[in-house]
Design a protein around this motif. Structure first.
Motif, PDB file in Angstrom:
ATOM      1  N   HIS A  46       0.830  -1.207   0.000  1.00 64.66           N
ATOM      2  CA  HIS A  46       0.000   0.000   0.000  1.00 64.66           C
ATOM      3  C   HIS A  46       0.859   1.250   0.000  1.00 64.66           C
ATOM      4  N   GLU A  47       1.754   1.382   0.987  1.00 61.81           N
ATOM      5  CA  GLU A  47       2.551   2.610   1.049  1.00 61.81           C
ATOM      6  C   GLU A  47       3.982   2.354   1.506  1.00 61.81           C
ATOM      7  N   CYS A  52       7.860  -5.337   9.314  1.00 62.43           N
ATOM      8  CA  CYS A  52       8.483  -5.964  10.484  1.00 62.43           C
ATOM      9  C   CYS A  52       7.950  -5.402  11.804  1.00 62.43           C
ATOM     10  N   ASP A  53       7.359  -4.204  11.772  1.00 64.74           N
ATOM     11  CA  ASP A  53       6.776  -3.645  12.993  1.00 64.74           C
ATOM     12  C   ASP A  53       5.299  -4.013  13.146  1.00 64.74           C
ATOM     13  N   GLY A  54       4.797  -4.821  12.217  1.00 65.59           N
ATOM     14  CA  GLY A  54       3.379  -5.175  12.243  1.00 65.59           C
ATOM     15  C   GLY A  54       3.081  -6.337  13.174  1.00 65.59           C
ATOM     16  N   LEU A  55       1.835  -6.787  13.084  1.00 63.54           N
ATOM     17  CA  LEU A  55       1.351  -7.819  14.003  1.00 63.54           C
ATOM     18  C   LEU A  55       1.012  -9.083  13.218  1.00 63.54           C
ATOM     19  N   GLU A  62      -0.380  -7.896   9.686  1.00 64.80           N
ATOM     20  CA  GLU A  62      -1.081  -6.614   9.600  1.00 64.80           C
ATOM     21  C   GLU A  62      -0.059  -5.494   9.555  1.00 64.80           C
ATOM     22  N   CYS A  63      -0.196  -4.617   8.571  1.00 58.80           N
ATOM     23  CA  CYS A  63       0.738  -3.504   8.396  1.00 58.80           C
ATOM     24  C   CYS A  63       0.620  -2.541   9.583  1.00 58.80           C
ATOM     25  N   PRO A  64       1.750  -2.072  10.096  1.00 60.12           N
ATOM     26  CA  PRO A  64       1.685  -1.213  11.284  1.00 60.12           C
ATOM     27  C   PRO A  64       1.157   0.192  11.015  1.00 60.12           C
ATOM     28  N   LYS A  65       1.057   0.590   9.758  1.00 64.36           N
ATOM     29  CA  LYS A  65       0.663   1.982   9.486  1.00 64.36           C
ATOM     30  C   LYS A  65      -0.837   2.128   9.262  1.00 64.36           C
ATOM     31  N   HIS A  66      -1.403   1.285   8.398  1.00 66.04           N
ATOM     32  CA  HIS A  66      -2.816   1.457   8.034  1.00 66.04           C
ATOM     33  C   HIS A  66      -3.638   0.208   8.264  1.00 66.04           C
ATOM     34  N   ASN A  67      -3.062  -0.782   8.905  1.00 70.70           N
ATOM     35  CA  ASN A  67      -3.805  -1.979   9.282  1.00 70.70           C
ATOM     36  C   ASN A  67      -4.255  -2.823   8.086  1.00 70.70           C
ATOM     37  N   ALA A  80      -8.334  -4.042   3.219  1.00 71.61           N
ATOM     38  CA  ALA A  80      -7.983  -2.693   2.774  1.00 71.61           C
ATOM     39  C   ALA A  80      -7.296  -1.944   3.924  1.00 71.61           C
ATOM     40  N   PRO A  81      -6.421  -0.997   3.599  1.00 74.70           N
ATOM     41  CA  PRO A  81      -6.161  -0.438   2.272  1.00 74.70           C
ATOM     42  C   PRO A  81      -5.174  -1.231   1.420  1.00 74.70           C
TER      43      PRO A  81
END
Lengths: 103, 363
Positions: A46-47, A52-55, A62-67, A80-81
């Motif tokens: 996505h961006e 590596c900081d995700g869950l 899950e991406c740590p910035k936008h889930n 999404a996103p």
């Protein structure tokens, strides 16, 4: 394609991931809850955020910035996103060491 | 002083991209991975409990309001119902949009859709606008959710305490969405694959409001509108009050959430309505952490943050004079002192982006 040593199996907690940089690329290496290991591109499609900081939840990252979420076994975008799939890489484990077949 | 242009097609948006500001890596407080994993862990239980309380209270207050209608004794129950409808829906929309409130995905989806309708936000559009708000928080021309543009327009802020501006924007927008999908501006952040969904959601919203209005006319009663639609206005004040505090009076065009976001300690009722979004620096820096874990996250990282405001009133006493100054000088912003334990602010890009004042000029 060459198999490249990435890390040791005990470098990654179960149901977690680590970042691995190699050859100017960044990867994410996962330890699934059922004891298997997987590798994907290290940046969210996505961006370009480091995953590596995700869950890790089950087989999802899950991406740590936008889930946004991906199935890290197939790279499929699941929430999404995130829309574009993640690139995945073959992994093998030998003697407690994880090798990734990088393109 | 340079006039800010908030259009996504304007010069500020263009320069934010060209200068590298939009692609910059934001500051993050160091939190050990094991601690962060524990904080990020998902659970259904807190959100199920809170959702039962929320919807239960809404049914109770609406029921008492209807039973006592048209007596003035019904007014307190309508006001309570209104805050839950027109303000708590804002935080439910927000948390479930992130997908962190519940562990079970469909629960997030159901509460997100209901809350989006109540807060009058197209659920398909706003999911994407909020992603941009997190990527590019308060970058002029890029963040579509800037609540207080500079110079601040006081009349609009006051009118929106009753939801007037939001509702007046919503009505033509949802009709346009229902007819032709997302607007040109919305298409800058909603991917094309979602445009059909934007239109379908809008058609559903328009249909529900049409039935509500027709019911009110047919029955000759205000009650249908007191239940659906109007509480977005008479109950908006709480989410406006808390929402303005999120970023009001603080910096824009920076890549450190400690400079552009505010954490405010609040009373438990406001925290229930707001679902802990008063921990706003923490939320922006780590949006993966569910609302119920934000107080714990605050304890973990508070040594790296400006001290939180101790109450809503104290936060307004800090923010309001800054907003008034921004009416005269839109470059002014509050730059709060960090504790000695904190790492310095990241102030990259300030010299490249229009609309920024030099550090030395800030107070």
């Amino acid at each position: 394609m060459p198999w490249t040593l990435a890390c040791a199996t005990d470098d990654i907690d179960e149901e977690d991931l680590i970042r691995w940089d190699h050859g100017g690329q960044t990867f994410a290496i996962y330890h699934s809850p059922d004891g298997e290991f997987f590798a994907t591109a290290g940046l969210c499609t996505h961006e370009n955020v480091h995953l590596c900081d995700g869950l890790v939840m089950g087989h999802l990252i899950e991406c740590p910035k936008h889930n946004g979420q991906f199935d890290y076994r197939t790279g499929e975008a699941k929430r999404a996103p995130a829309c574009a799939n993640l690139k995945t890489y073959p992994v093998k484990v030998e003697g407690g060491r994880i090798f990734v077949e990088v393109a | 002083m340079i006039k800010r242009n908030y259009s996504p097609f304007g010069p500020d948006a263009q320069r934010a991209v060209e200068s590298g500001l939009t692609a910059a890596e934001w500051y993050h407080t160091d939190v050990p991975r094991k601690v962060m994993k524990d904080l990020m862990a998902r659970s259904d239980q807190p959100a199920i409990r809170d959702t039962i309380i929320l919807y239960g209270c809404m049914i109770l207050f609406a029921g008492l309001g209807i039973a006592l209608w048209p007596s003035w004794w019904s007014a307190p129950f309508w006001l309570a119902y209104g805050v839950l409808y027109g303000s708590a829906s804002d935080s439910r929309w927000h948390e479930c949009g992130h997908g962190t409130a519940f562990k079970t995905p469909w629960m997030n989806t159901v509460v997100y859709e209901i809350a989006s309708f109540m807060i009058m936000r197209n659920s398909a559009t706003w999911r994407w606008s909020h992603a941009r708000h997190h990527s590019e928080t308060y970058l002029v021309g890029r963040d579509p959710e800037i609540a207080i543009m500079r110079p601040p327009e006081l009349a609009k802020l006051v009118l929106n305490v009753f939801g007037i501006i939001d509702v007046l924007k919503f009505i033509p927008l949802i009709l346009r969405n229902a007819i032709s999908g997302p607007t040109v501006e919305e298409r800058t952040f909603v991917p094309q694959s979602e445009w059909g969904k934007v239109r379908r959601v809008a058609i559903i919203y328009v249909a529900i409001y049409a039935v509500t209005i027709l019911s009110a006319v047919a029955w000759g009663s205000l009650l249908p509108l007191l239940l659906i639609g109007l509480p977005r206005m008479y109950g908006a004040w709480h989410h406006v009050m808390t929402g303005l505090l999120q970023h009001g009076g603080l910096a824009d065009n920076v890549i450190d959430h400690r400079l552009n976001s505010r954490t405010v300690l609040m009373n438990p009722i406001s925290r229930f309505i707001y679902w802990n979004m008063n921990y706003h620096v923490e939320h922006h820096m780590f949006p993966m952490v569910p609302y119920h874990a934000l107080p714990r996250l605050h304890e973990v990282m508070k040594a790296d943050l400006p001290p939180p405001n101790r109450s809503i009133a104290e936060a307004f006493r800090e923010m309001w004079p800054a907003i008034r100054r921004q009416m005269m000088n839109e470059d002014y912003f509050l730059r709060r002192t960090l504790p000695p334990t904190a790492r310095p602010y990241r102030e990259d890009f300030r010299q490249y982006v229009p609309g920024m004042m030099p550090t030395s000029a800030a107070e």
